[in-house]
Design an enzyme around this catalytic site. Sequence first.
Site, short mmCIF file in Angstrom:
data_model
loop_
_atom_site.label_atom_id
_atom_site.label_comp_id
_atom_site.label_asym_id
_atom_site.label_seq_id
_atom_site.Cartn_x
_atom_site.Cartn_y
_atom_site.Cartn_z
N ARG A 77 -9.44 1.89 -21.85
CA ARG A 77 -9.53 0.42 -21.72
C ARG A 77 -8.62 -0.06 -20.61
NH1 ARG A 77 -9.21 -1.21 -28.11
NH2 ARG A 77 -11.36 -0.59 -28.60
N CYS A 110 -2.19 -0.74 7.41
CA CYS A 110 -1.36 0.48 7.34
C CYS A 110 -1.51 1.31 8.61
CB CYS A 110 -1.75 1.31 6.14
SG CYS A 110 -1.31 0.52 4.58
N HIS A 153 0.84 -1.20 0.00
CA HIS A 153 0.00 0.00 0.00
C HIS A 153 0.88 1.26 0.00
CE1 HIS A 153 -3.83 -2.16 1.63
NE2 HIS A 153 -3.44 -2.59 0.45
N THR A 202 -26.55 -1.13 -28.16
CA THR A 202 -25.95 -1.40 -26.84
C THR A 202 -25.81 -0.11 -26.05
OG1 THR A 202 -24.81 -3.27 -27.77
CG2 THR A 202 -23.91 -2.39 -25.73
N LEU A 203 -25.33 0.93 -26.70
CA LEU A 203 -25.18 2.22 -26.02
C LEU A 203 -26.54 2.71 -25.54
CD1 LEU A 203 -22.66 3.77 -28.58
CD2 LEU A 203 -22.13 3.21 -26.19
N GLU A 209 -18.45 0.04 -25.37
CA GLU A 209 -17.92 0.65 -26.61
C GLU A 209 -18.87 0.62 -27.80
OE1 GLU A 209 -14.11 0.85 -27.90
OE2 GLU A 209 -13.14 0.01 -26.14
N ARG A 255 -3.39 -1.60 -26.38
CA ARG A 255 -2.16 -2.01 -27.03
C ARG A 255 -1.05 -0.96 -26.87
NH1 ARG A 255 -6.39 -3.76 -30.04
NH2 ARG A 255 -6.36 -2.25 -31.74
N CYS A 302 -5.63 1.59 5.95
CA CYS A 302 -6.47 0.41 6.19
C CYS A 302 -6.23 -0.17 7.58
CB CYS A 302 -6.23 -0.64 5.11
SG CYS A 302 -4.58 -1.34 5.12
N GLU A 331 1.19 3.84 1.94
CA GLU A 331 1.87 4.25 3.19
C GLU A 331 3.17 3.44 3.37
OE1 GLU A 331 -1.23 3.32 2.66
OE2 GLU A 331 -2.64 4.13 4.12
C1 AOF Z 1 -4.43 1.77 2.21
N1 AOF Z 1 -3.45 2.15 1.35
O1 AOF Z 1 -2.51 2.16 -0.66
C2 AOF Z 1 -4.54 1.03 -0.42
C3 AOF Z 1 -5.60 0.69 0.46
O2 AOF Z 1 -5.93 -6.76 -0.51
P1 AOF Z 1 -5.21 -5.61 0.07
O3 AOF Z 1 -4.46 -5.91 1.32
O4 AOF Z 1 -4.33 -4.88 -0.93
O5 AOF Z 1 -6.33 -4.56 0.54
C4 AOF Z 1 -7.12 -3.90 -0.38
C5 AOF Z 1 -8.01 -2.93 0.34
O6 AOF Z 1 -7.21 -2.02 1.11
C6 AOF Z 1 -8.80 -2.04 -0.61
O7 AOF Z 1 -10.07 -2.58 -0.90
C7 AOF Z 1 -8.94 -0.76 0.19
O8 AOF Z 1 -9.96 -0.87 1.15
C8 AOF Z 1 -7.62 -0.68 0.90
N2 AOF Z 1 -6.65 -0.04 0.02
N3 AOF Z 1 -5.51 1.11 1.74
O9 AOF Z 1 -4.33 2.02 3.40
C9 AOF Z 1 -3.45 1.82 0.06
N4 AOF Z 1 -4.55 0.63 -1.73
ZN ZN Z 2 -3.20 -0.23 3.76
#
Ligand code: AOF
Ligand code: ZN
Length: 323
Positions: free
Chosen positions: A190, A90, A50, A266-267, A261, A213, A81, A52
Site C-alpha cells: 500500500r 542534474c 535528485h 473486482t479482481l 485489493e 499503518r 535530468c 545526483e
Molecule cells: C534525476 N535524478 O533522482 C530523479 C529524476 O519535479 P522534479 O524536478 O523532481 O522532476 C521529476 C522528474 O525528474 C521525473 O519525472 C524524472 O523524469 C526525473 N527524475 N531525475 O536526474 C533523480 N528523481
Molecule cells: Zn535530476
Amino acid sequence: MKPIDYIRRCIELAAKGKGRVNPNPLVGCVIVHNDRIIAEGWHKAFGQAHAERMAIDDYLLKGGDLEVLKDSDLYVSLEPCSHFGKTPPCADLLVQYQFRKVYVALLDPNPLVSGMGIQRLRDSGIEVEMGLAVAEARLQNRFFLCYHEKKRPFIVLKWAESSDGFIAPLSRERTAISGLESQKYVHALRQECSAILVGRTTMLGDKPQLTDRYFGGPQPVKFVLTSLTEKGPIDGFQVVQSAEELIEKCLEQGLNSVLIEGGQQTLNHFLSSGLVDEIHLLRSKSMVLTSGIEGPKFNSSQFEKGLTSENDSDFITVYRRIY
Ligand code: AOF
Ligand code: ZN
C-alpha cells in the site's frame, strides 16, 4: 568492483525512497574515485533533491576536494535530468563538476528528459556508458516506466486465500485469512502504490481503512469500483465504474500505480480487462474454509512466477505479466 556492481549499489540506495517518491522514479547515485565509493545519494521524497545532487552534497558536506571530482566517475540508476522541474537539471550539475565518466542504467522515458540528459553530458565532453543492470533497474522503476511508456498506471492485484483456495466465507463476513507478517507485507505494498481500489461490496462490508499503518509516508489515494451510477466521492473514496475510468482518473491525477485489493468481482473485472501487471497471492498454510467465495483464476501462461516467500502463516507468490 565492476561498473555493474556500482550501479547495483545505486539501485539499493534508490530503494530507500520507496513509497515516498511517486510519481517520480526511484533513483540512486554513487561517486567513485580510484575504485572506491566516496559519496552516495538517493532521491528521498517527491519534490526533494535528485539523487545526483544528494551524492554531490554528501561529498561536499564531508569537506571533499573539488579537484577529486574531475578524476571521479558518477554512477546513477536513471539518466540525469535535463529539465528545470522542482530542481535545476542534474545533467548541468555533472557538467559543472566535470566528472570524468558517467555510468547510467536506464534512459528516462519522461518526455521532458528522454535522451537529452545524456546528450548534454556528451556535448560537454563527458563520456557516458548506458545500459548497465537494465533488468533490475526496470523492475525497480516499473511504476514510473509503465506510466510514461504505456500512458497508464501499473496495476497490482493482491488477494489472500485460505489453504483450500477461498478468499471469504459464503456469508462474505470479514474473516482474517492471512497472518500478522502478511499484514505488514500488504501495508508495504500500500505504501509503494500511489492509489488503491476495492469493489463496492468490499468497501461497504469490510469497511477497510486501506491505509499503510506501519511504514509512514503519504497514504494512497482511494478508489471504489461500482456498477451503480453513484456520483462520488463516498467516505473519501473516488468512484469509478470501470478499469478504463480508473486509468483516466489516474492520468489526470498523476497516479502511477494502483493496488487492487478485492473482492472477487473486482479482481475478476481487472483480470479480464487484460490490464494486470502484477499479482501478489497470499496463501494460508493452515487456514481452512471448506466452502466460500473462490479466489480468482488467472491465465498462468500470461504471467511468470517472480519472487516467492513465506512467513509463519502464509506463502506469498508474486506473478508478473509477460509482455
Ligand atoms: C534525476 N535524478 O533522482 C530523479 C529524476 O519535479 P522534479 O524536478 O523532481 O522532476 C521529476 C522528474 O525528474 C521525473 O519525472 C524524472 O523524469 C526525473 N527524475 N531525475 O536526474 C533523480 N528523481
Ligand atoms: Zn535530476
